[in-house]
Design a protein around this motif. Structure first.
Motif, PDB file in Angstrom:
ATOM      1  N   ALA A  37      47.790  -6.569 -24.239  1.00 10.41           N
ATOM      2  CA  ALA A  37      47.510  -5.575 -25.162  1.00 10.41           C
ATOM      3  C   ALA A  37      46.941  -5.042 -25.582  1.00 10.41           C
ATOM      4  O   ALA A  37      46.523  -3.679 -25.669  1.00 10.41           O
ATOM      5  CB  ALA A  37      48.525  -6.230 -26.023  1.00 10.41           C
ATOM      6  N   ILE A  41      45.143  -1.245 -24.914  1.00  4.96           N
ATOM      7  CA  ILE A  41      45.665  -0.244 -25.978  1.00  4.96           C
ATOM      8  C   ILE A  41      43.739   0.912 -25.779  1.00  4.96           C
ATOM      9  O   ILE A  41      43.536   1.742 -25.895  1.00  4.96           O
ATOM     10  CB  ILE A  41      45.046  -1.433 -27.652  1.00  4.96           C
ATOM     11  CG1 ILE A  41      46.590  -1.351 -27.693  1.00  4.96           C
ATOM     12  CG2 ILE A  41      44.334  -0.644 -28.702  1.00  4.96           C
ATOM     13  CD1 ILE A  41      46.705  -2.240 -28.941  1.00  4.96           C
ATOM     14  N   LYS A  73      44.834   1.863 -33.322  1.00  2.00           N
ATOM     15  CA  LYS A  73      46.058   1.738 -32.478  1.00  2.00           C
ATOM     16  C   LYS A  73      46.631   0.442 -32.630  1.00  2.00           C
ATOM     17  O   LYS A  73      47.472   0.605 -32.425  1.00  2.00           O
ATOM     18  CB  LYS A  73      46.164   1.833 -31.068  1.00  2.00           C
ATOM     19  CG  LYS A  73      45.478   3.737 -30.488  1.00  2.00           C
ATOM     20  CD  LYS A  73      45.661   4.008 -28.998  1.00  2.00           C
ATOM     21  CE  LYS A  73      46.735   3.695 -28.259  1.00  2.00           C
ATOM     22  NZ  LYS A  73      47.614   4.808 -29.078  1.00  2.00           N
ATOM     23  N   HIS A  77      50.048  -0.412 -33.810  1.00  2.00           N
ATOM     24  CA  HIS A  77      50.710  -1.565 -32.721  1.00  2.00           C
ATOM     25  C   HIS A  77      51.478  -2.625 -33.158  1.00  2.00           C
ATOM     26  O   HIS A  77      52.006  -3.291 -33.438  1.00  2.00           O
ATOM     27  CB  HIS A  77      49.746  -2.389 -31.611  1.00  2.00           C
ATOM     28  CG  HIS A  77      50.494  -3.191 -30.453  1.00  2.00           C
ATOM     29  ND1 HIS A  77      51.275  -3.203 -29.311  1.00  2.00           N
ATOM     30  CD2 HIS A  77      50.222  -4.969 -30.210  1.00  2.00           C
ATOM     31  CE1 HIS A  77      51.639  -4.456 -28.742  1.00  2.00           C
ATOM     32  NE2 HIS A  77      51.700  -4.871 -30.006  1.00  2.00           N
TER      33      HIS A  77
END
Length: 125
Positions: A37, A41, A73, A77
């Motif tokens: 992740a 990002i 971001k 998230h």
């Protein structure tokens, strides 16, 4: 893009990517605790900068922009994936022990937490 600045070339972005990508992934990982992740990002931020043809004044502004964009971001998230109190705990930990650029170290922890509480938590639920 602001007036007076030449549009960055693909070579400029490639150099920027090579210099910032690893450290931004580590920075994002501190928030997300998820390497894939974190990489996604950071890559999304670079793509957005490329698509918008963003030009920067100098290297300090460039790094600051990327760190702030990645941080935002990551928080978005986390907000979409985890309960609010877990997010607040991660923010507290990262703001208290962040080793990123000095503008993060200088941020007042209390002010940041109060901002988070007033903007992201629904009181009385």
């Amino acid at each position: 893009m602001k007036e007076g600045k030449k549009e960055p070339t693909l070579k400029d972005y490639n150099t920027l990517f090579k210099s910032l990508y690893p450290q931004l992934c580590v920075f994002a990982y501190k928030y997300l605790d998820d390497l894939e992740a974190s990489k996604d990002i950071v890559q999304e931020v670079f793509i957005k900068v490329w698509e918008d043809k963003t030009a920067f004044q100098d290297e300090d502004h460039t790094a600051g922009y990327f760190y702030k964009a990645v941080r935002n971001k990551c928080l978005n998230h986390l907000k979409s994936k985890r309960p609010a109190l877990k997010v607040m705990g991660i923010i507290y930990t990262n703001l208290a022990y962040d080793t990123g650029p000095s503008f993060y170290q200088e941020r007042n922890l209390t002010t940041s937490l109060n901002y988070f509480l007033s903007h992201f938590l629904i009181i009385g639920v």
